[in-house]
Scaffold this active site. Sequence first.
Site: not given
Ligand code: IMP
Ligand code: MG
Length: 180
Positions: A43, A98-99, A151-152, A158
């Site tokens: 991502g 990070e994305d 959810f974006v 993706d």
């Molecule tokens: P977390 O912070 O450990 O919950 O994980 C973050 C990861 O979840 C990101 O790197 C994305 O791959 C995925 N993610 C979380 N929210 C979204 C969203 O709104 N759209 C797409 N992927 C998401």
């Molecule tokens: Mg990711």
Amino acid sequence: MENDLREILITEREIQNKIKEMGAQISEDYKSQNLLMMSVLKGAVVFLADLMRKISIHTEIDFMAVSSYGKNTKTSGVVKIVKDLDTALEGYDVLIVEDILDSGMTLNYLINILGERHPHSVRIATLLNKPSRRLKDIKLDYCGFVIPDEFVVGYGLDYCEKYRNLPYIGVLKKEIYQGQ
Ligand code: IMP
Ligand code: MG
């Protein structure tokens, strides 16, 4: 606009303007450091590719691929390294690119394992911050946009591996993921 989207949340122009600002700030902050920008596939690749071209100092880049352990990984944050970094981190000022930061579980785990490799410093740059679902307290050093609990997709993000190539960030229509 892509037909599966309800709305565009952040336009291509807004993203690019923000990345220019972030790149200038990072270049200033790291001017006497040994910068290594790293991302977790897939991502964040789009953001890293644009951000690195707004960096005016020397930087290296590297990638890691991870996969989740079992069903509960989203909440446990325990990940398996599928492809490790090529670079030994000793002496580097590592910037994790990070994305999106959501629960924070993945990043929390990553910071811990990278920290054990004795880098000079570890900081985080994220394009998007979704604070409403945070489970781990993460210090963000550089953040592009704070977004609501939606959810974006797009700009690297993706749903079922689709929409990563959109140049903007959009909110997916509910019927797209409810129909699955
Ligand atoms: P977390 O912070 O450990 O919950 O994980 C973050 C990861 O979840 C990101 O790197 C994305 O791959 C995925 N993610 C979380 N929210 C979204 C969203 O709104 N759209 C797409 N992927 C998401
Ligand atoms: Mg990711």
